[in-house]
Design a protein around this motif. Structure first.
Motif, short mmCIF file in Angstrom:
data_model
loop_
_atom_site.label_atom_id
_atom_site.label_comp_id
_atom_site.label_asym_id
_atom_site.label_seq_id
_atom_site.Cartn_x
_atom_site.Cartn_y
_atom_site.Cartn_z
N LEU A 93 0.99 -1.12 0.17
CA LEU A 93 0.17 -0.06 0.11
C LEU A 93 0.84 1.40 0.19
O LEU A 93 1.80 1.23 0.28
N ASN A 94 0.28 2.39 -0.51
CA ASN A 94 1.20 3.70 -0.61
C ASN A 94 0.38 4.50 0.40
O ASN A 94 -0.90 4.73 0.37
N VAL A 95 1.38 5.59 1.16
CA VAL A 95 0.75 6.23 2.08
C VAL A 95 1.61 7.45 2.01
O VAL A 95 2.70 7.71 1.57
N ASP A 96 1.01 8.82 2.50
CA ASP A 96 1.85 10.13 2.23
C ASP A 96 2.74 9.90 3.26
O ASP A 96 2.55 9.90 4.38
N SER A 97 4.06 10.31 2.91
CA SER A 97 5.36 10.24 4.04
C SER A 97 5.03 11.24 4.98
O SER A 97 5.61 10.98 5.89
N THR A 98 4.65 12.25 4.58
CA THR A 98 4.39 13.19 5.74
C THR A 98 3.57 13.17 6.80
O THR A 98 3.72 13.47 7.95
N LYS A 99 2.42 12.24 6.37
CA LYS A 99 1.43 11.89 7.50
C LYS A 99 1.90 10.54 8.07
O LYS A 99 1.34 9.99 9.16
N ALA A 100 2.48 9.87 7.45
CA ALA A 100 2.92 8.32 8.02
C ALA A 100 3.74 8.40 9.33
O ALA A 100 3.83 7.55 10.18
#
Length: 685
Positions: A93-100
């Motif tokens: 899965l892909n996730v926004d790095s700033t929010k991760a």
């Protein structure tokens, strides 16, 4: 910082590259914008973070498929990314790095303890083992509603209405709100007789549904469906109105697709020389291609099973008055104040077999046969007083001991194809009945009476319809021949009186309808002809009468009729207007004197029907019209007929007519979920 430097270098190099070549400024600005957009997308893609991994069963060390992998905020209020593990337990899965950096990743699966971990900057791949966990849930009892509505269909849950002591589905039908069952077995819904009785969507019994209601166990039926405003002819859906309902039995799954049967019986000793019995054997099967219902019933306990032979088919009801008359009434005596089963001393044997086969082309072939032998014994005592003006009162005391026996054999074969564009229904029926009665009368006028009356009928009923888009044509034909002789001998000591009657009848009603629909309006025109021929002869011995004619008589009539009809449906309003015109020609003949007495009549009988649905719970309807009851042929005979030891009837060959105007209406209320059904009707003639 790195991206800012990169954009400056791009702008500077672009100027050096294109300005020396005299590129127009507008084109230059467009090229710079495209390059900046590409860099921005690269920058955004660089902010996406890919997380991968594999989930296994920590106890069995096997991959787990279907595990939910959720990335969400630490407070659990927002889901950032979601995935499901595949067959080998892996996910991506892909996730926004700033929010991760401020999120957690959660692994959950039914039967396993969930695992939640914070996402660290260095985490890219996960290896997760889930621990098996037992789940404890509270006991929940789910009860299906007793009644539910599904469009125009009311569905009754049979199990919720069943009580201890209920034996058949007929016992349940008597309890269902909105449904009425008469003493003879006739079923109505909100005061109107039903037009069809189905078992799993098929018409196995063709009007003799009493066989099913008194034979199928309520334990084998899942639900009873009432289909309101049911149109049994598929090709007429949307073209012709129906104000009658139909009933459909839905069986339980364990009952279908196999033969099931039941044996019920009891035997007892009522007196030193009297044995009572009540036995039933039933075998049946119901599936999509084949249905079969077979019964054998016998008893001498007063239970009347002969009512199951009665047909409530619409044509059987419509043409019943056309059948030959029983001038000598051969029926057992009855006490009207008591329930019939309390005063019935019987010995009954009855067997029926009804089988439906669905052919590959969709046509249904139904074969039915039934036999009944019903014998009753009865004693009746009456006192009758005749009060006459200026004369003494006459008192007659009678004690009647009667032995009555009825035998009946019925057979039917029916072909039916009910499709969206055509309908073919062909029925061939044969009925044979034998009635015998022996009476011994003591009292004022002691005598013995012996009477018998065989009856033979052969009936053909044809319905053929073809639909062409919004147009249709229908041909119907109902024809029967009947032979019904009667005889009675009355003995007073050494004196004997005898009455013999021979009568035969041919009747045929043939009709063609053509109709078409324009929007919500359906217009049709029917044209038909009825013909009847009846021949009768009688012989009375032992009674001297000066004006008795026994040479015989004949009665014929022809009826030609036109029936224009208009039907209109608009939202909740349904209307039907029929304007039938009937032409009758009668001819009565007496053989002894050559008398021929004709008569001609023209009758106009308009009929209007309105129905309006006020809401899901309220309906109203109104009917208005003129009815004319043409004369019957029963009174057209010469001379006298003896129908009992003390009564003579004289023929009355006079053409009469009964005409009446009527208006009737009803209001209907239903709340199926609350088991509340009510209706009020008012009529005036």
């Amino acid at each position: 910082m790195t991206n800012t430097i990169l954009w400056k270098l791009i702008i500077t190099n672009t100027k050096k590259l294109f300005y020396p070549h005299n590129i127009p400024p507008s084109l230059m600005r467009n090229l710079i914008f495209c390059l900046l957009a590409t860099c921005l997308a690269s920058s955004l893609c660089a902010q996406q973070r890919t997380l991968t991994g594999k989930v296994t069963d920590s106890a069995k060390q096997v991959s787990l498929q279907g595990v939910s992998v959720t990335v969400c905020r630490a407070d659990g209020k927002s889901i950032l990314a979601f995935a499901i593990t595949d067959e080998d337990g892996t996910f991506s899965l892909n996730v926004d790095s700033t929010k991760a950096s401020r999120a957690v990743i959660r692994f959950s699966c039914l039967g396993y303890a969930a695992v939640t971990r914070p996402i660290q900057p260095q985490d890219q791949t996960y290896r997760i083992g889930l621990q098996p966990e037992e789940i404890s849930i509270r006991e929940v009892i789910v009860k299906a509603p007793k009644i539910r509505a599904q469009g125009d269909t009311i569905i009754y849950n049979v199990a919720r209405f069943s009580k201890e002591g209920d034996r058949t589905i007929g016992d349940i039908l008597k309890k269902l709100p909105g449904i009425q069952v008469a003493d003879d077995g006739k079923i109505s819904y909100q005061g109107t007789p039903i037009n069809k009785f189905y078992i799993e969507g098929k018409d196995l019994l063709g009007g003799k549904y009493g066989i099913a209601t008194n034979s199928i166990s309520n334990q084998d039926v899942n639900s009873v469906e009432v289909m309101e405003n049911h149109q049994p002819i598929k090709a007429l859906n949307g073209l012709s109105l129906s104000d009658q309902a139909a009933i459909n039995l839905r069986l339980k799954e364990n009952v279908k697709q196999r033969w099931i049967g039941s044996v019920k019986g009891g035997i007892g000793l009522a007196a030193p020389a009297s044995v009572l019995w009540d036995e039933e054997l039933i075998a049946m099967q119901f599936n999509k291609k084949f249905q079969s219902l077979n019964t054998y019933k016998t008893n001498n306990t007063g239970r009347d099973v002969t009512r199951e032979f009665k047909s409530f088919d619409i044509n059987a009801t419509r043409y019943r008055r056309e059948k030959l008359t029983d001038y000598i009434r051969i029926v057992p005596p009855a006490v009207q104040a008591l329930n019939k089963e309390r005063e019935l001393f019987n010995r009954t044997h009855q067997a029926t077999s009804n089988n439906l086969f669905q052919l590959k082309n969709g046509m249904n072939v139904t074969v039915g046969i039934g036999y009944m032998n019903h014998r009753t014994e009865s004693d009746k005592q009456t006192v009758t007083q005749y009060f006459q003006a200026n004369a003494d009162t006459t008192t007659i005391r009678e004690k009647e001991s009667s032995l009555f026996e009825q035998q009946q054999l019925s057979a039917e074969i029916r072909l039916e194809a009910n499709e969206d564009t055509y309908n073919l229904t062909e029925r061939l029926m044969a009925d044979f009945a034998w009635l015998d009665k022996n009476d011994g009368v003591s009292g004022t006028i002691p005598n013995t009476q012996d009477a018998w009356s065989p009856d033979k009928q052969l009936t053909n009923d044809l319905y053929l319809l073809k639909r062409f888009g919004n147009k249709f044509i229908i041909f119907t034909s109902y024809t029967f021949v009947q032979d019904h002789p009667q005889r009675m001998d009355v003995t007073y000591g050494d004196e004997t009186r005898s009455q013999r009657i021979e009568q035969r009848k041919l009747f045929s009603d043939n009709k063609v309808d053509y109709g078409f629909a324009i929007g919500q309006v359906t217009v049709s025109l029917g044209a038909g002809a009825k013909v009847m021929w009846r021949d009768m002869a009688s012989e009375l011995e032992g009674v001297t009468l000066t004006d008795n004619d026994e040479e015989g008589s004949g009665m014929n009539y022809t009826q030609l009729y036109l029936t224009p009809k208009l039907e209109y449906t608009w939202r909740r309003l349904k209307t039907r207007l029929a304007l039938p015109v009937n032409f009758y020609h009668y001819l009565y003949k007496e053989k002894a004197n050559g008398l021929k007495s004709p008569s001609t009549r023209v009758l106009f009988n308009p009929d209007l029907y309105l129905s309006y649905t006020l809401s899901a719970r309220w309906d109203i309807d109104l009917s208005d019209g003129i009815t004319s009851r043409p004369l019957g042929d029963a009174s057209f005979y010469p001379g006298y007929l003896m129908d009992s030891y003390r009564t003579l009837m004289k023929g009355y060959p006079v053409y009469g007519l009964s005409t009446s105007k009527y208006i009737e209406g009803g209001i209907y209320y239903k709340r199926p979920l609350d088991e509340l059904f009510a209706d009020v009707s008012v009529s005036h003639n």
